[in-house]
Design an enzyme around this catalytic site. Structure first.
Site, PDB file in Angstrom:
ATOM      1  N   TYR A  87     -12.296  27.230  16.205  1.00  0.00           N
ATOM      2  CA  TYR A  87     -11.493  26.775  17.342  1.00  0.00           C
ATOM      3  C   TYR A  87     -11.418  25.252  17.411  1.00  0.00           C
ATOM      4  CZ  TYR A  87     -10.252  31.286  19.149  1.00  0.00           C
ATOM      5  OH  TYR A  87      -9.671  32.516  19.281  1.00  0.00           O
ATOM      6  N   ARG A  92      -8.817  24.205  14.920  1.00  0.00           N
ATOM      7  CA  ARG A  92      -7.468  24.489  15.407  1.00  0.00           C
ATOM      8  C   ARG A  92      -7.092  23.569  16.575  1.00  0.00           C
ATOM      9  NH1 ARG A  92      -7.348  30.442  16.971  1.00  0.00           N
ATOM     10  NH2 ARG A  92      -5.171  30.051  17.459  1.00  0.00           N
ATOM     11  N   HIS A 123      -2.688  34.487  27.135  1.00  0.00           N
ATOM     12  CA  HIS A 123      -3.900  34.567  26.304  1.00  0.00           C
ATOM     13  C   HIS A 123      -4.806  33.350  26.465  1.00  0.00           C
ATOM     14  CE1 HIS A 123      -1.766  37.670  23.460  1.00  0.00           C
ATOM     15  NE2 HIS A 123      -2.179  38.201  24.593  1.00  0.00           N
ATOM     16  N   CYS A 170     -26.068  26.073  33.163  1.00  0.00           N
ATOM     17  CA  CYS A 170     -26.896  27.247  33.488  1.00  0.00           C
ATOM     18  C   CYS A 170     -27.757  27.680  32.300  1.00  0.00           C
ATOM     19  CB  CYS A 170     -26.033  28.403  33.989  1.00  0.00           C
ATOM     20  SG  CYS A 170     -25.191  29.315  32.676  1.00  0.00           S
TER      21      CYS A 170
HETATM   22  C1  BJW Z   1       9.566  32.696  14.356  1.00  0.00           C
HETATM   23  C2  BJW Z   1       9.593  31.454  13.732  1.00  0.00           C
HETATM   24  C3  BJW Z   1      10.485  30.508  14.272  1.00  0.00           C
HETATM   25  C4  BJW Z   1       8.108  32.643  12.721  1.00  0.00           C
HETATM   26  N1  BJW Z   1      11.275  30.837  15.324  1.00  0.00           N
HETATM   27  N2  BJW Z   1      10.353  32.992  15.391  1.00  0.00           N
HETATM   28  C5  BJW Z   1      -6.580  49.365  18.379  1.00  0.00           C
HETATM   29  C6  BJW Z   1      -7.877  48.854  18.262  1.00  0.00           C
HETATM   30  C7  BJW Z   1      -8.329  47.809  19.093  1.00  0.00           C
HETATM   31  C8  BJW Z   1      -7.493  47.264  20.064  1.00  0.00           C
HETATM   32  C9  BJW Z   1      -6.214  47.783  20.167  1.00  0.00           C
HETATM   33  C10 BJW Z   1      -5.766  48.813  19.337  1.00  0.00           C
HETATM   34  N3  BJW Z   1      -4.478  49.116  19.670  1.00  0.00           N
HETATM   35  C11 BJW Z   1      -4.098  48.275  20.677  1.00  0.00           C
HETATM   36  C12 BJW Z   1      -5.135  47.467  20.982  1.00  0.00           C
HETATM   37  C13 BJW Z   1      -5.119  46.406  22.035  1.00  0.00           C
HETATM   38  C14 BJW Z   1      -4.997  45.026  21.418  1.00  0.00           C
HETATM   39  C15 BJW Z   1      -3.774  44.985  20.505  1.00  0.00           C
HETATM   40  O1  BJW Z   1      -2.650  44.897  20.952  1.00  0.00           O
HETATM   41  N4  BJW Z   1      -3.975  45.026  19.191  1.00  0.00           N
HETATM   42  C16 BJW Z   1      -2.864  45.099  18.244  1.00  0.00           C
HETATM   43  C17 BJW Z   1      -3.043  44.061  17.137  1.00  0.00           C
HETATM   44  C18 BJW Z   1      -2.819  46.516  17.696  1.00  0.00           C
HETATM   45  N5  BJW Z   1      -4.842  44.117  22.532  1.00  0.00           N
HETATM   46  C19 BJW Z   1      -5.893  43.601  23.127  1.00  0.00           C
HETATM   47  O2  BJW Z   1      -7.031  43.811  22.749  1.00  0.00           O
HETATM   48  C20 BJW Z   1      -5.606  42.772  24.368  1.00  0.00           C
HETATM   49  N6  BJW Z   1      -6.423  43.202  25.449  1.00  0.00           N
HETATM   50  C21 BJW Z   1      -6.389  44.448  25.915  1.00  0.00           C
HETATM   51  O3  BJW Z   1      -5.625  45.287  25.495  1.00  0.00           O
HETATM   52  O4  BJW Z   1      -7.253  44.663  26.927  1.00  0.00           O
HETATM   53  C22 BJW Z   1      -7.370  45.975  27.477  1.00  0.00           C
HETATM   54  C23 BJW Z   1      -8.461  45.928  28.509  1.00  0.00           C
HETATM   55  C24 BJW Z   1      -8.163  46.270  29.812  1.00  0.00           C
HETATM   56  C25 BJW Z   1      -9.176  46.244  30.772  1.00  0.00           C
HETATM   57  C26 BJW Z   1     -10.466  45.877  30.417  1.00  0.00           C
HETATM   58  C27 BJW Z   1     -10.766  45.543  29.105  1.00  0.00           C
HETATM   59  C28 BJW Z   1      -9.759  45.559  28.132  1.00  0.00           C
HETATM   60  C29 BJW Z   1      -5.931  41.302  24.116  1.00  0.00           C
HETATM   61  C30 BJW Z   1      -5.085  40.707  23.042  1.00  0.00           C
HETATM   62  C31 BJW Z   1      -5.586  39.317  22.713  1.00  0.00           C
HETATM   63  C32 BJW Z   1      -4.853  38.709  21.537  1.00  0.00           C
HETATM   64  N7  BJW Z   1      -5.523  37.522  21.149  1.00  0.00           N
HETATM   65  C33 BJW Z   1      -4.940  36.678  20.118  1.00  0.00           C
HETATM   66  C34 BJW Z   1      -5.887  35.495  19.861  1.00  0.00           C
HETATM   67  C35 BJW Z   1      -5.813  34.524  21.068  1.00  0.00           C
HETATM   68  C36 BJW Z   1      -6.597  33.308  20.896  1.00  0.00           C
HETATM   69  C37 BJW Z   1      -6.260  32.516  19.668  1.00  0.00           C
HETATM   70  O5  BJW Z   1      -5.119  32.067  19.456  1.00  0.00           O
HETATM   71  O6  BJW Z   1      -7.174  32.316  18.895  1.00  0.00           O
HETATM   72  O7  BJW Z   1      -3.651  36.206  20.550  1.00  0.00           O
HETATM   73  S1  BJW Z   1      -4.536  37.565  18.613  1.00  0.00           S
HETATM   74  C38 BJW Z   1      -3.021  36.723  18.306  1.00  0.00           C
HETATM   75  O8  BJW Z   1      -1.897  37.650  18.421  1.00  0.00           O
HETATM   76  C39 BJW Z   1      -2.866  35.716  19.444  1.00  0.00           C
HETATM   77  C40 BJW Z   1      -1.394  35.829  19.743  1.00  0.00           C
HETATM   78  O9  BJW Z   1      -1.126  35.339  21.035  1.00  0.00           O
HETATM   79  C41 BJW Z   1      -1.119  37.295  19.570  1.00  0.00           C
HETATM   80  C42 BJW Z   1       0.328  37.626  19.352  1.00  0.00           C
HETATM   81  O10 BJW Z   1       0.804  37.087  18.158  1.00  0.00           O
HETATM   82  P1  BJW Z   1       2.284  36.484  18.088  1.00  0.00           P
HETATM   83  O11 BJW Z   1       2.388  35.316  18.970  1.00  0.00           O
HETATM   84  O12 BJW Z   1       3.271  37.549  18.267  1.00  0.00           O
HETATM   85  O13 BJW Z   1       2.297  35.905  16.581  1.00  0.00           O
HETATM   86  P2  BJW Z   1       2.639  36.669  15.214  1.00  0.00           P
HETATM   87  O14 BJW Z   1       2.106  35.820  14.133  1.00  0.00           O
HETATM   88  O15 BJW Z   1       2.241  38.074  15.254  1.00  0.00           O
HETATM   89  O16 BJW Z   1       4.233  36.648  15.154  1.00  0.00           O
HETATM   90  C43 BJW Z   1       4.975  35.456  14.995  1.00  0.00           C
HETATM   91  C44 BJW Z   1       6.456  35.820  14.989  1.00  0.00           C
HETATM   92  O17 BJW Z   1       7.195  34.616  14.998  1.00  0.00           O
HETATM   93  C45 BJW Z   1       6.914  36.630  13.788  1.00  0.00           C
HETATM   94  O18 BJW Z   1       7.662  37.753  14.234  1.00  0.00           O
HETATM   95  C46 BJW Z   1       7.799  35.656  13.015  1.00  0.00           C
HETATM   96  O19 BJW Z   1       8.880  36.305  12.352  1.00  0.00           O
HETATM   97  C47 BJW Z   1       8.290  34.762  14.097  1.00  0.00           C
HETATM   98  N8  BJW Z   1       8.647  33.391  13.698  1.00  0.00           N
HETATM   99  N9  BJW Z   1       8.694  31.413  12.731  1.00  0.00           N
HETATM  100  C48 BJW Z   1      11.183  32.033  15.837  1.00  0.00           C
HETATM  101  N10 BJW Z   1      10.571  29.238  13.724  1.00  0.00           N
HETATM  102 ZN    ZN Z   2     -22.903  28.871  33.005  1.00  0.00          ZN
END
Ligand code: BJW
Ligand code: ZN
Length: 242
Positions: free
Chosen positions: A64, A67, A115, A145
């Site tokens: 982190y 990044r 996020h 803490c």
């Molecule tokens: C362009 C371009 C240009 C390129 N112009 N476009 C099975 C097992 C375990 C978990 C799960 C499961 N099934 C579902 C889940 C839930 C899980 C999930 O969805 N997983 C999937 C991967 C399957 N979700 C979670 O766990 C979430 N929480 C949750 O569900 O909680 C439930 C809960 C309820 C109550 C109590 C307890 C729990 C949390 C999700 C957290 C995601 N975290 C991350 C890391 C964040 C921190 C960090 O940055 O380090 O977030 S992962 C990563 O993916 C990051 C992003 O925000 C997120 C989404 O990615 P994004 O932004 O879509 O990027 P890409 O790379 O995927 O896509 C980029 C796109 O841009 C592409 O389409 C390109 O074509 C395009 N592009 N250039 C326009 N110039």
């Molecule tokens: Zn603390």
């Protein structure tokens, strides 16, 4: 390109942008799942879960910190600026999965960070949270803490910040147009926001050079980059509003 949605655009009051890593790609911040995506190089289960963090907090913190250095030197691109400028004409809410703060840097006034943010920290035990101002001399940093601090981001398996998520659902179900830019829409629950928008009969527009898993549900898919298309959208809105 926008002539087919001219009437809808004209009558639209509220536009929601749902953004992801692709929007910041042209600012030099890598995406997660693309060809040069972070998850091609790193295993998300080793870096983006609370279990991984407790297993090796130093490794996760170093990743982190690395990044954060890149993100802090990044500048918003024409896509970010165009979204901010559209506020002059429409009620705009930006819902971003990005943790980079570039929408705020570009001047967007209503940004929901789904996020979390890489420039904030929170304690793993008490309620302490703060902005990160300087580089840490030692990682993982400690809270007063005595427990370790973590980046204030949402990892897999963690709930989204409740207040932010509730607002995102409510705003989405009130919008006229939802523009989904730069996200693969594979991560839930962020990828359910278009469903809330559809409940209000909103128009769904996708801006992405690649097809996504929800492309077939879009009213319009524009296969181009966000920094190319969003400034054109801004110019079009300007031309039909005046
Ligand atoms: C362009 C371009 C240009 C390129 N112009 N476009 C099975 C097992 C375990 C978990 C799960 C499961 N099934 C579902 C889940 C839930 C899980 C999930 O969805 N997983 C999937 C991967 C399957 N979700 C979670 O766990 C979430 N929480 C949750 O569900 O909680 C439930 C809960 C309820 C109550 C109590 C307890 C729990 C949390 C999700 C957290 C995601 N975290 C991350 C890391 C964040 C921190 C960090 O940055 O380090 O977030 S992962 C990563 O993916 C990051 C992003 O925000 C997120 C989404 O990615 P994004 O932004 O879509 O990027 P890409 O790379 O995927 O896509 C980029 C796109 O841009 C592409 O389409 C390109 O074509 C395009 N592009 N250039 C326009 N110039
Ligand atoms: Zn603390």
């Amino acid at each position: 390109m926008f002539d087919i949605i001219k009437d809808k655009l004209k009558e639209t009051k509220k536009i929601i942008f749902v953004t992801g890593a692709g929007i910041s790609q042209e600012s030099g911040i890598p995406t997660f799942r693309g060809k040069d995506g972070l998850w091609r190089k790193y295993d998300p289960m080793q870096l983006a879960t609370i279990e991984a963090f407790y297993e090796n907090p130093k490794l996760v913190w170093e990743w982190y910190e690395d990044r954060r250095g890149n993100i802090l030197s990044a500048k918003p691109n024409p896509g970010h600026f165009a979204m901010a400028e559209i506020e002059k004409f429409k009620d705009v809410v930006v819902m971003t999965q990005n943790i980079d703060g570039l929408h705020q840097k570009a001047g967007s006034s209503k940004v929901l960070e789904l996020h979390g943010s890489i420039i904030r920290i929170k304690c793993t035990s008490c309620d302490f949270e703060d902005d990160i101002i300087t580089k840490f001399e030692e990682v993982p940093p400690k809270c007063l803490c005595g427990k370790i601090l973590r980046p204030d981001v949402v990892w897999f398996g963690e709930p989204l910040p409740q207040k932010v998520w509730r607002e995102a659902m409510i705003e989405s179900s009130k919008c006229d147009i939802m523009i989904i830019a730069g996200t693969s829409l594979v991560v839930s629950p962020a990828n359910t926001l278009p469903i809330y928008a559809k409940q209000n009969d909103a128009m769904l527009i996708e801006i992405n050079p690649e097809e996504t898993i929800m492309s077939s549900q879009m009213d319009l898919s524009i296969r181009d980059t966000s920094s190319n298309i969003l400034p054109k959208l801004l110019t079009y809105i300007q031309s039909i509003q005046n």
